[in-house]
Scaffold this active site. Structure first.
Site, mmCIF file in Angstrom:
data_model
loop_
_atom_site.group_PDB
_atom_site.id
_atom_site.type_symbol
_atom_site.label_atom_id
_atom_site.label_comp_id
_atom_site.label_asym_id
_atom_site.label_seq_id
_atom_site.Cartn_x
_atom_site.Cartn_y
_atom_site.Cartn_z
ATOM 1 N N CYS D 150 0.804 -1.222 0.000
ATOM 2 C CA CYS D 150 0.000 0.000 0.000
ATOM 3 C C CYS D 150 0.838 1.275 0.000
ATOM 4 C CB CYS D 150 -0.966 0.009 1.179
ATOM 5 S SG CYS D 150 -0.205 -0.244 2.786
ATOM 6 N N HIS D 243 -2.347 7.080 2.862
ATOM 7 C CA HIS D 243 -0.904 7.209 3.099
ATOM 8 C C HIS D 243 -0.395 8.470 2.400
ATOM 9 C CE1 HIS D 243 -1.109 3.368 4.865
ATOM 10 N NE2 HIS D 243 -0.372 2.659 4.066
#
Lengths: 351, 351, 351, 351
Positions: D150, D243
């Site tokens: 990710c 993120h």
């Protein structure tokens, strides 16, 4: 666009003003044509005047609308959604009503004024009748309608179905309110990160008085407040959106848990009958999970317009305890006003 | 070191176990000599067995102590502070008491057991008398004493001075509890970031029952629970340490705000008279600021051992409303037990 | 008290001003005698002028000191700690220096001015020599000394021991800065709860320029900046206190991990030799745990005056990577200035 | 429904498994028919096996599907989306591939295996050609395809358009990763509230190796890794989803800011040409606001499938600095795998 009612927004650049824009984008009945804000913003295109703070994009058509000063200028449409702070509302909203506008206000300034309806369409949609007593209405057709405080609205949605069937006598409520309820910049991060503030200025008396007016009855040209006693404890917690409330409740007529849940689940009313576009299919949702409702998981149910109730259990002092949650800037502010606007159109007040 | 009482810690690696180590470092009466934890940790030096999670450093002397299995092994000192979860406590604590140890427990397992004292030294220090009824005490001099749940302790500290002067009749309380109350790993971050969980398993009945026992009266070899009714709503909020509670209160004898504040401010009791080292100078602090107490700012008052009260104001249903805050892992857990240990030494139970 | 140097604080009501008061309470060398703030606060006792926002109590002696206007008034002591925002500092600080005061400033306004020392006592305590070039000093004995930006100070503390032994060539740094660095009200909670803001206005150029001046060499009456290149990425994260920084580093002379850790651990300098009261015993602490330093656990090490370093590991582009943490309002602001004040007294500049 | 490809989900009860269910609800090409999880869950209806943790409701049809054991049982459909942790994946995924299933995996277990394609459809959709080298494919038509970590996926999306036009030479990246990346229960709240953890186990080497494979070139039956050097610093921050990454970049061929932004804006590729249903219209969005992208405001752009880039500015060491954000459980996990599944169907691998 031909059939849509043009609308304006007063206080368009703030937290609630932005929610109005978000909720009215693609609205089947309303079309934003006019935006106003403080003198500092006036004259700029909206995109420059506002610090857009929502996770959906600012609609491009809105971005380029020039911001008008917050004064009736002859170009503002009849229907005005107002997201002003209370001090500004006190001066500006009556000026618009006097100039013939239908002012649908989210501010607290006139909520308790005798001839101003304080309305949750599911609860007391008939109170709009008070409009006819307003001198603005008689003179130029303008008027003012308000929605309640963001902490009162979820609670009253949960109380209303019980009040109709069993009568609500006494209510204790302790709130855990999201920071968006204080607007922007609002609560400084140093005050709330990892913290609780056991105080929201002015909130407790508002919850008590507004609940009584909302659940009250229209008698001639005024509202007789409901005969219930409410004691509120208001707290701010580090949550972005969604007010959670712990409630203890005493009823006039005893009711079982099943009867209470049924009252919530079967609660359908005026906005659902009128098919108002912003009305949630089910205004009060009961969730039987042991640890719900929670703001992060449940605030968007019914597109942010439902009150979500859970944890119904006996109270050792009153009859029942439960938790209620509602989205404070949708059901508790902009969405409440949009629904009021829809009600007014359906009732014919906007012609 | 010659005069210090050696102590052991059961469950030394957890959140509360670590607080015990922190609070007992440099303690004038007690000296840690023995640490025990689950079999997984046994045999390792403490520094390897525990994931130290406090902002003060792990004392180097403690770091090298080898962790013992959680069994009476002949080497454990008489006085044992226990920070076990309830299931483990149910088996392990009686074994230690039966082996002649003085078990000062933070667990809920035996709090409501008839001959086990549930003690806040400021409130009911005389309840330790129950020790003499314990069969362990009669047989080998061992016994068990407990402190209340972290959410009950702050509340009862605030109620006790009022109960003595005016009598407490009914109490509504809604808690906003810190995540450290759930231990480690405890609450997953995905569940609590920007969120409220309106549920803490088992907490509401504990608050209700424990408060009645704590404010009850010793009659012969048992405690007659106080005649008060309490209704609790327990919520978890994204706060590291410090439980905040909204309280509504009905008294037997009416009291003015000044009388109530005076009762709190003048509250001095056994631990203060006995000069117990961990006793705060002022067990209940009233803060008159409009927005206090707050966990981030007030949890460390009285070195984390004071209950901080604020926002006293009339209640529209009961008599008074206020907010109380206490540090849940100090006053609400490890500090509570250390203070109980000090009381037991002062009362001669450790000889 | 007879031997203590009286001090004043400019900007005493803000976040950094409050830290000054906290750190100077009980200080062995200094005694607060004078507090000044904006005109809005002037005339009020401090307790009314400031919204005290720290978890230690406002010292009662300070609470009653009347706040003076921020002007040299003949009553302010020689030594003035200044916690003004940059715009105010630009006007007010030179007026105090011109009036003969020793202004120890935390603001950015004059940090890069050629004859104003920018000082971390552990790093470049000799730069105070620049004072003698200031016209204020020559005229009335007044002068100005500054400490660096809160994000530069922890980094430069970690770089200095390496620069001395191996020479620092290039530095990448990405910061994760606490909200207290933005003052009060500072960052709105709606902007930072559950969020990252990848921007801190003006911070990146400050870090780059200040690091070069701090690690530079005094040549006659000016500082030759260090020949290092630094590239900074500054981010705001939802942390109350403590700036965490990810660093990649290229050295002039290769060094092993052991040599680097030794350089940090053995770093002792002027403030430690002079036994300055606020100097931490160990200015740079290396923590070998895999997941440290962390703001919540490590910001208070060395009473908030240490830089804590961890995660030293090879870099695939430069030589080494590590993480550094320091307390932004203690080591990064008020504590830095207090330490500068102590250095100035030890060096004889306050006579 | 007749034309839809039936799909199964391995690891259906976890954080990523739930996202699969959310993203596949109403999917135009795929229909969930089979759900599997650990033995503890097997046999229960999904609603009982999973603690649903998303703010959209669990689809009722899914709620009643019985959870199967995680074994090829003859009833599982050909296409399997796998959301297993790495240890489980190592055993379970090859068993499914060997049994003839198309395993589209989110786990790290086989990402760097030579004949397993590691694919971002926008970047290296042609790498699926590797499937033909897999012995499973030759034997029974089963195969395995993986998506990257990710934290790599947003970065590589931002790098790919630049790599094509100018060649990427060196990359520094510091991540600020959301807690949902660690699954559920994942990061304990005590570790992350008001805190930063400067460590994500195993993440830095993954980012470095996976980026080189993703930007590498297919040569015969293997991938020649891209000739770029990447140095990663991985941090965990108190953010739910999204993120954020600070990046410094050195290019092979110099480029202006305009050219870089144009490369991002004009980046359209295979999934957009093939009109894959989950492909965002614009895979890389450049936002020119000074303080964007931010996780709370930007993670959902392109329905969570876009990488949002901002703050392009010169780097004093390399060429350019910027910030990139992507939704870690949509673009970084479940959405990535669904897009891979769509690519495989469009390329004919599912027949």
């Amino acid at each position: 666009m031909t059939n849509k009612t043009p609308v304006g927004i007063l206080g368009a650049t703030g937290t609630v003003g932005q929610r109005f824009i978000q909720l009215l984008e693609g609205h089947p009945w309303f079309e934003i044509e006019w935006l106003a804000a403080s003198d500092r913003s006036a004259g700029k295109p909206y995109v420059e005047a506002a610090k857009w703070n929502l996770s959906t994009l600012l609609p491009p058509r809105i971005a380029s609308i020039p911001v008008s000063p917050a004064k009736p200028d002859g170009r503002a449409p009849k229907l005005i959604f107002a997201a002003l702070d209370s001090a500004a509302a006190k001066e500006i909203e009556p000026a618009f009503a006097a100039a013939g506008h239908a002012v649908v206000s989210n501010s607290s300034a006139f909520r308790m004024t005798e001839d101003v309806p304080l309305v949750i369409p599911e609860v007391n949609g008939d109170h709009t009748e008070l409009i006819k007593s307003q001198k603005w209405y008689r003179e130029k057709g303008g008027f003012m309608v308000t929605n309640p405080n963001c902490s009162a609205i979820g609670l009253v949605l949960a109380l209303a179905p019980l009040d109709r069937r069993f009568g609500v006598d006494k209510v204790f409520v302790a709130t855990m309110q999201a920071v968006s309820g204080a607007g922007y910049p609002g609560v400084p991060s140093l005050d709330i990160l990892g913290n609780v503030i056991p105080y929201v200025a002015g909130e407790e008396p508002k919850m008590e008085a507004e609940s009584r007016k909302l659940l009250g009855s229209l008698k001639g040209s005024s509202v007789v407040p409901a005969d219930l006693t409410l004691s509120a404890h208001c707290n701010r917690v580090p949550v972005e959106d969604g007010h959670t409330e712990s409630v203890s409740l005493k009823l006039h007529t005893p009711a079982t848990a099943e009867e209470i849940v049924a009252a919530w689940r079967e609660f359908r009313c005026l906005p659902q009958k009128l098919k108002l576009p912003t009305a949630p299919e089910q205004p009060v949702i009961y969730d039987s999970s042991p640890d719900r409702p929670q703001p992060r998981l449940d605030r968007d149910r019914g597109k942010g317009m439902a009150a979500v109730v859970g944890r119904l259990r006996p109270c050792s002092i009153f009859d029942w305890k439960f938790t209620v949650l509602s989205h404070n800037t949708i059901r508790g502010a902009a969405g409440a006003a949009v629904l009021n606007g829809e009600l007014l159109r359906a009732q014919g007040y906007l012609r």
